[in-house]
Enzyme design. Structure first.
Site, mmCIF file in Angstrom:
data_model
loop_
_atom_site.group_PDB
_atom_site.id
_atom_site.type_symbol
_atom_site.label_atom_id
_atom_site.label_comp_id
_atom_site.label_asym_id
_atom_site.label_seq_id
_atom_site.Cartn_x
_atom_site.Cartn_y
_atom_site.Cartn_z
ATOM 1 C CG ASP A 14 -2.087 1.493 0.951
ATOM 2 O OD1 ASP A 14 -2.599 1.573 0.303
ATOM 3 O OD2 ASP A 14 -1.540 1.616 1.968
ATOM 4 C CB SER A 15 0.215 4.753 -0.891
ATOM 5 O OG SER A 15 -1.209 4.652 -0.352
ATOM 6 C CB CYS A 77 -2.871 0.606 -2.549
ATOM 7 S SG CYS A 77 -2.590 2.970 -2.918
ATOM 8 C CD GLU A 156 -2.888 8.285 6.867
ATOM 9 O OE1 GLU A 156 -1.601 8.769 7.474
ATOM 10 O OE2 GLU A 156 -2.805 7.519 5.752
ATOM 11 C CB CYS A 188 -9.778 5.179 -0.688
ATOM 12 S SG CYS A 188 -8.619 5.663 0.231
ATOM 13 C CG HIS A 190 -7.453 6.393 4.742
ATOM 14 N ND1 HIS A 190 -6.392 5.336 3.541
ATOM 15 C CD2 HIS A 190 -6.399 6.311 5.380
ATOM 16 C CE1 HIS A 190 -5.066 5.402 4.000
ATOM 17 N NE2 HIS A 190 -5.042 5.567 5.324
HETATM 18 N N1 DGL Z 1 -3.853 3.942 -0.432
HETATM 19 C C1 DGL Z 1 -4.304 4.093 -0.885
HETATM 20 C C2 DGL Z 1 -5.731 3.771 -2.013
HETATM 21 O O1 DGL Z 1 -6.191 3.111 -1.058
HETATM 22 C C3 DGL Z 1 -5.606 5.798 -0.125
HETATM 23 C C4 DGL Z 1 -4.252 6.908 0.670
HETATM 24 C C5 DGL Z 1 -2.785 7.670 -0.718
HETATM 25 O O2 DGL Z 1 -3.387 8.743 -0.963
HETATM 26 O O3 DGL Z 1 -2.116 7.161 -0.870
HETATM 27 O O4 DGL Z 1 -6.316 4.284 -2.375
#
Ligand code: DGL
Length: 270
Positions: A14-15, A77, A156, A188, A190
């Site tokens: 993930d990012s 992600c 977050e 997403c 989150h």
């Molecule tokens: N993990 C990213 C997503 O699911 C969200 C956070 C980001 O923008 O890196 O799109």
């Protein structure tokens, strides 16, 4: 080595910390598997970056996980799944999965009238990946896509039920009320953590699709077809890697997910 089992790890990336929502579901569903989670915390967020940058980052992360000998790869992600998965699949020989296809399949199972909404980062929505995938699976559905860039920082900070969160979610999702949606993809990592606020604001009529649940079904299928599972007699392990600020990763991870067995986080350079 027993040829019926494969004890190599599954790589999940993930990012940043958001993919831990997906990882948690996988740890729970596959307790015998070893997992390596890589959070590209030095370069988060991906959701505000250009398509070519997201693809390049996704490939670098993939190469690192390949070097560590993973047997399969999961892009937890949504942004990387939307913009990096084709390149990842071209680059590696092992099975590579993203959250878009499983999320779309789950949405198509859930929809009652074929009116499906998609919310995600700006990059995910701009990529049009969810809409195109949905249409390729069922051309009769109608879709509406909407970026929700403010939701990520709220999660977050652990502001799941904060009045400011409610206000921002209400304001951001207001245009969706007139769309007569029956299903909404939380596109997403989150957003599932804001599920209860989103459900309250949109009403119980709209089904919310959580990609962390959808990807578990996908891996389950792959474990019976394309991926050889680990021995059920062993207990799986978790290795966590980040590209920056291990302390911050643990702090945010602890805030958003309380029950993950993360003991040690290793800092790496891509
Ligand atoms: N993990 C990213 C997503 O699911 C969200 C956070 C980001 O923008 O890196 O799109």
């Amino acid at each position: 080595m027993n040829k019926n089992f494969d004890s190599r790890p599954i790589g999940v990336f993930d990012s940043g910390v958001g993919g831990l929502t997906v990882l948690r579901a996988m740890l729970h569903a596959f307790p015998s598997e070893h997992f390596i989670y890589l959070g590209d915390t030095a370069r988060v967020p991906y959701g505000t970056k250009s398509a070519s940058t997201i693809e390049r980052y996704s490939l670098q992360v993939t190469q690192h996980l390949l070097n560590r000998g993973v047997k399969a790869l999961v892009a937890a992600c949504n942004t990387a799944s939307a913009l990096g998965l084709d390149a990842i699949r071209n680059h590696c020989l092992i099975p590579a999965m993203g959250v878009i296809e499983p999320g779309c399949r789950a949405a198509l199972r859930a929809t009652t009238h074929g009116r499906i909404g998609i919310i995600g980062t700006r990059a995910t929505v701009r990529s049009d990946a969810y809409r195109q995938t949905l249409i390729s699976m069922d051309p009769s559905v109608t879709t509406v896509s909407y970026p929700c860039p403010l939701f990520v920082p709220l999660v977050e900070e652990g502001w799941f039920h904060h009045p400011a969160t409610r206000l921002i979610v209400e304001e951001t999702l207001a245009p969706l009320h007139q769309e007569n949606l029956d299903t909404l993809i939380l596109g997403c990592t989150h957003f599932p953590l804001l599920k209860s606020v989103i459900a309250e604001i949109l009403g119980a009529r709209i089904r919310l699709i959580d990609s962390s649940e959808a990807i578990v079904d996908e891996i389950n299928q792959q474990l019976t077809t394309r991926i050889v599972p680990a021995s059920p007699d062993q207990k799986g392990t978790l290795t966590c890697l980040v590209t920056d600020a291990t302390e911050r990763f643990l702090e945010v991870a602890g805030r958003i997910i309380h029950d993950l067995p993360i003991e040690h986080v290793e800092m790496i350079d891509l």
